[in-house]
Design an enzyme around this catalytic site. Sequence first.
Site, PDB file in Angstrom:
ATOM      1  N   ARG A   1      90.958 -29.431   2.299  1.00 12.20           N
ATOM      2  CA  ARG A   1      90.925 -28.032   3.256  1.00 12.20           C
ATOM      3  C   ARG A   1      89.990 -27.114   2.650  1.00 12.20           C
ATOM      4  NH1 ARG A   1      92.442 -31.555   5.895  1.00 12.20           N
ATOM      5  NH2 ARG A   1      94.052 -31.507   7.434  1.00 12.20           N
TER       6      ARG A   1
ATOM      7  N   SER B   1      97.386 -26.751  12.713  1.00 17.23           N
ATOM      8  CA  SER B   1      98.317 -26.278  11.405  1.00 17.23           C
ATOM      9  C   SER B   1      98.171 -24.970  10.974  1.00 17.23           C
ATOM     10  CB  SER B   1      98.282 -27.197  10.414  1.00 17.23           C
ATOM     11  OG  SER B   1      98.584 -28.636  11.133  1.00 17.23           O
TER      12      SER B   1
ATOM     13  N   GLU C   1      96.135 -21.911   6.924  1.00 16.89           N
ATOM     14  CA  GLU C   1      95.034 -22.676   7.088  1.00 16.89           C
ATOM     15  C   GLU C   1      94.037 -21.706   7.980  1.00 16.89           C
ATOM     16  OE1 GLU C   1      95.365 -26.948   7.728  1.00 16.89           O
ATOM     17  OE2 GLU C   1      94.119 -26.828   9.183  1.00 16.89           O
TER      18      GLU C   1
END
Length: 348
Positions: free
Chosen positions: A164, A241, A342
């Site tokens: 990520r 998410s 996120e």
Amino acid sequence: MNVLEHVPLAPLTTLGVGGPARYFVEAHSESDVREAVQFAQIRDIPLFVLGGGSNLLVSDAGFSGLVLKVSLCGGNCTANGNDVTFQVAAGDNWDAFVAHTVEEGCAGLECLSGIPGSVGGTPVQNVGAYGQEVSETIREVEVLDRQSLPVKTFTNSDCGFAYRTSIFNTTERNRYIILHISFALRRGGEPTIRYADLQKTFAGATGPPTLLQVRNAVREIRRNKAMLIVPGDDDARSAGSFFKNPVIPQRQFEDLDIKLRSRDLILPSFPASDGFRKLPAAWLVEHAGFAKGYSRGAAAISRRHALAIVNRGGATAAEIIALKNEIQSRVLSEFGIQLQTEPVFLGF
Ligand SMILES: Cc1cc2nc3c(=O)[nH]c(=O)nc-3n(C[C@H](O)[C@H](O)[C@H](O)COP(=O)(O)OP(=O)(O)OC[C@H]3O[C@@H](n4cnc5c(N)ncnc54)[C@H](O)[C@@H]3O)c2cc1C
């Protein structure tokens, strides 16, 4: 270049929350992008680059600078035997591009089907799902440097991809505007079936599934978890998410595991880099006492995925933040783990 003022940002995001942009430009060419950067520089105002708004929470006050929506479109493809390179503009729709590669019989992106947003948004957090990450197939990223305005080309290793993250959301955050990306795919390659849900789907099959079967299966799994944007599905009004899966040192994992076993809880985990374990954030959220569907005002946890915070209709950014804070603090006190968010926060 057409500069608009006081443009509502909520409709340009999948979460549908937040206030307006003081200035707004939609760039259809590299010269539009350049002019927009100069516009912000001359006025000494901040500039934010917007793709599909699918990984974004905008504050209720909005953004006092210039929002530059990257809408460069188009691409081409070159082949050397079965090695195919797709060069795609940043503003193209990600899932439409994935569909195109699958139709062309090229393997490498099929598990990333159904992710909303633009092509240009994908390297930023090294988008990943169902056993693939874009870092596995990105060959080069062409960018405009906001500091000095030349166009540069980064190789895959220049991008510093990890779980990520990339240089675009860490060390070089807010410096580069992604214009084009090239992906190296394999014509006739077999689909990737690493992820447990996919392995289960194709367990009884004789022979490997086609790329299209895998794409359809991924989209179906996503639809069931409201991780596919389907009009009218209010559990899909999210930014995906909201929390990353925490990666913790092996030692911390073992201590936590022992503690939880004494409460008859088995902590699921996956191998990460050497000496680390990755924990499913969704499990932590649910075992901290948040049931799917839990709500706080118009902000709620999706009824079908514990990691997605959704806007049930008319939610404010303040409500979303309050719910995020409540989840983070309860997970911290239950498990000693600080969940990292996120999505990108704009205007806070
Ligand atoms: C239902 C749903 C499911 C999702 N599932 C997944 C998933 O499985 N895996 C996953 O990784 N993500 C997932 N996401 C998150 C999101 O879709 C991806 O991160 C997507 O790649 C973001 O792209 P975007 O164009 O929408 O970026 P935006 O949300 O517009 O922007 C996100 C960040 O990227 C930057 N950015 C965007 N375009 C550019 C550009 N051209 N140049 C420089 N910077 C740019 C922005 O400045 C911002 O910092 C999901 C989101 C939703 C709503």
